[in-house]
Design a protein around this motif. Structure first.
Motif, PDB file in Angstrom:
ATOM      1  N   CYS A   1       2.438   1.825  -3.340  1.00  0.00           N
ATOM      2  CA  CYS A   1       1.453   2.277  -4.325  1.00  0.00           C
ATOM      3  C   CYS A   1       1.014   3.706  -4.070  1.00  0.00           C
ATOM      4  O   CYS A   1       0.872   4.493  -5.001  1.00  0.00           O
ATOM      5  CB  CYS A   1       0.245   1.342  -4.327  1.00  0.00           C
ATOM      6  SG  CYS A   1       0.646  -0.291  -4.978  1.00  0.00           S
TER       7      CYS A   1
ATOM      8  N   ALA B   1      -3.142  -0.667  -8.830  1.00  0.00           N
ATOM      9  CA  ALA B   1      -1.989   0.227  -8.724  1.00  0.00           C
ATOM     10  C   ALA B   1      -1.127   0.242  -9.991  1.00  0.00           C
ATOM     11  O   ALA B   1      -0.611   1.287 -10.383  1.00  0.00           O
ATOM     12  CB  ALA B   1      -1.133  -0.163  -7.534  1.00  0.00           C
TER      13      ALA B   1
ATOM     14  N   ARG C   1      -4.905  -5.889  -6.031  1.00  0.00           N
ATOM     15  CA  ARG C   1      -4.202  -4.649  -5.655  1.00  0.00           C
ATOM     16  C   ARG C   1      -3.215  -4.223  -6.732  1.00  0.00           C
ATOM     17  O   ARG C   1      -3.099  -3.041  -7.047  1.00  0.00           O
ATOM     18  CB  ARG C   1      -3.512  -4.823  -4.307  1.00  0.00           C
ATOM     19  CG  ARG C   1      -4.509  -4.912  -3.159  1.00  0.00           C
ATOM     20  CD  ARG C   1      -3.851  -5.078  -1.820  1.00  0.00           C
ATOM     21  NE  ARG C   1      -3.261  -6.402  -1.703  1.00  0.00           N
ATOM     22  CZ  ARG C   1      -2.280  -6.714  -0.869  1.00  0.00           C
ATOM     23  NH1 ARG C   1      -1.754  -5.802  -0.085  1.00  0.00           N
ATOM     24  NH2 ARG C   1      -1.822  -7.931  -0.810  1.00  0.00           N
ATOM     25  N   LEU C   2      -2.511  -5.183  -7.303  1.00  0.00           N
ATOM     26  CA  LEU C   2      -1.559  -4.836  -8.371  1.00  0.00           C
ATOM     27  C   LEU C   2      -2.288  -4.369  -9.626  1.00  0.00           C
ATOM     28  O   LEU C   2      -1.793  -3.496 -10.345  1.00  0.00           O
ATOM     29  CB  LEU C   2      -0.645  -6.018  -8.684  1.00  0.00           C
ATOM     30  CG  LEU C   2       0.381  -6.342  -7.596  1.00  0.00           C
ATOM     31  CD1 LEU C   2       1.133  -7.617  -7.944  1.00  0.00           C
ATOM     32  CD2 LEU C   2       1.335  -5.187  -7.379  1.00  0.00           C
TER      33      LEU C   2
ATOM     34  N   CYS D   1       2.311   5.661  -7.316  1.00  0.00           N
ATOM     35  CA  CYS D   1       1.324   5.489  -8.377  1.00  0.00           C
ATOM     36  C   CYS D   1       0.320   6.631  -8.482  1.00  0.00           C
ATOM     37  O   CYS D   1      -0.502   6.631  -9.394  1.00  0.00           O
ATOM     38  CB  CYS D   1       0.569   4.179  -8.183  1.00  0.00           C
ATOM     39  SG  CYS D   1       1.653   2.754  -8.236  1.00  0.00           S
TER      40      CYS D   1
ATOM     41  N   PRO E   1       1.981  -0.614 -10.558  1.00  0.00           N
ATOM     42  CA  PRO E   1       3.235   0.110 -10.329  1.00  0.00           C
ATOM     43  C   PRO E   1       4.276  -0.230 -11.390  1.00  0.00           C
ATOM     44  O   PRO E   1       4.378  -1.373 -11.833  1.00  0.00           O
ATOM     45  CB  PRO E   1       3.689  -0.374  -8.959  1.00  0.00           C
ATOM     46  CG  PRO E   1       3.070  -1.735  -8.820  1.00  0.00           C
ATOM     47  CD  PRO E   1       1.767  -1.652  -9.565  1.00  0.00           C
TER      48      PRO E   1
ATOM     49  N   GLU F   1       0.825  -1.201   0.000  1.00  0.00           N
ATOM     50  CA  GLU F   1       0.000   0.000   0.000  1.00  0.00           C
ATOM     51  C   GLU F   1       0.866   1.260   0.000  1.00  0.00           C
ATOM     52  O   GLU F   1       0.616   2.188  -0.762  1.00  0.00           O
ATOM     53  CB  GLU F   1      -0.919   0.025   1.225  1.00  0.00           C
ATOM     54  CG  GLU F   1      -2.095  -0.888   1.124  1.00  0.00           C
ATOM     55  CD  GLU F   1      -3.010  -0.774   2.333  1.00  0.00           C
ATOM     56  OE1 GLU F   1      -2.805   0.116   3.180  1.00  0.00           O
ATOM     57  OE2 GLU F   1      -3.931  -1.590   2.418  1.00  0.00           O
TER      58      GLU F   1
ATOM     59  N   LEU G   1      -7.822  -0.152  -2.429  1.00  0.00           N
ATOM     60  CA  LEU G   1      -6.609  -0.916  -2.124  1.00  0.00           C
ATOM     61  C   LEU G   1      -6.606  -1.353  -0.665  1.00  0.00           C
ATOM     62  O   LEU G   1      -6.314  -2.515  -0.357  1.00  0.00           O
ATOM     63  CB  LEU G   1      -5.367  -0.045  -2.366  1.00  0.00           C
ATOM     64  CG  LEU G   1      -4.526  -0.314  -3.582  1.00  0.00           C
ATOM     65  CD1 LEU G   1      -3.399   0.696  -3.681  1.00  0.00           C
ATOM     66  CD2 LEU G   1      -4.000  -1.697  -3.637  1.00  0.00           C
TER      67      LEU G   1
ATOM     68  N   THR H   1       8.713   2.508  -8.593  1.00  0.00           N
ATOM     69  CA  THR H   1       9.075   1.852  -7.342  1.00  0.00           C
ATOM     70  C   THR H   1      10.507   2.141  -6.928  1.00  0.00           C
ATOM     71  O   THR H   1      10.845   2.028  -5.759  1.00  0.00           O
ATOM     72  CB  THR H   1       8.891   0.323  -7.436  1.00  0.00           C
ATOM     73  OG1 THR H   1       9.701  -0.189  -8.483  1.00  0.00           O
ATOM     74  CG2 THR H   1       7.444  -0.028  -7.679  1.00  0.00           C
TER      75      THR H   1
ATOM     76  N   GLU I   1      -7.269   4.420  -3.453  1.00  0.00           N
ATOM     77  CA  GLU I   1      -6.507   4.105  -2.243  1.00  0.00           C
ATOM     78  C   GLU I   1      -7.398   3.362  -1.249  1.00  0.00           C
ATOM     79  O   GLU I   1      -6.966   2.386  -0.633  1.00  0.00           O
ATOM     80  CB  GLU I   1      -5.940   5.377  -1.611  1.00  0.00           C
ATOM     81  CG  GLU I   1      -4.807   5.981  -2.394  1.00  0.00           C
ATOM     82  CD  GLU I   1      -4.180   7.174  -1.702  1.00  0.00           C
ATOM     83  OE1 GLU I   1      -4.538   7.485  -0.546  1.00  0.00           O
ATOM     84  OE2 GLU I   1      -3.312   7.809  -2.325  1.00  0.00           O
TER      85      GLU I   1
END
Length: 82
Positions: free
Chosen positions: A34, A73, A69-70, A38, A75, A31, A48, A80, A45
């Motif tokens: 992200c 986001a 979640r991925l 992101c 990412p 979290e 997530l 990252t 959010e």
């Protein structure tokens, strides 16, 4: 690699995976990653966080939670590393 002696389940393993989120650190690292990298909208959010909680409570599997979640986001490697 030299053989390392372990007992129980770890016997013969070269590494052990450990979930440290909310155990050793007071947050969920995915979290946080992200949120910082992101630029998600506030409602995303919240989504997530809800998926994280659902996974932790067992109402969905860890894999389902992680994949969802991925997908939200998405990412990038560059984001990252910032």
């Amino acid at each position: 690699m030299p053989h390392v002696r372990h007992s129980g389940y770890a016997r013969g393993m070269a590494s052990i995976l450990f979930d440290f989120d909310s155990t050793l650190v007071p947050c969920e690292s995915l979290e946080q990653l992200c949120f910082k990298s992101c630029a998600l909208a506030p409602e995303r959010e919240a989504e997530l966080a809800a998926l994280t909680n659902a996974g932790m409570e067992g109402s969905i599997s860890f894999e389902q939670s992680l994949r969802a979640r991925l997908a939200i986001a998405r990412p990038s490697l560059e984001a990252t590393l910032e």
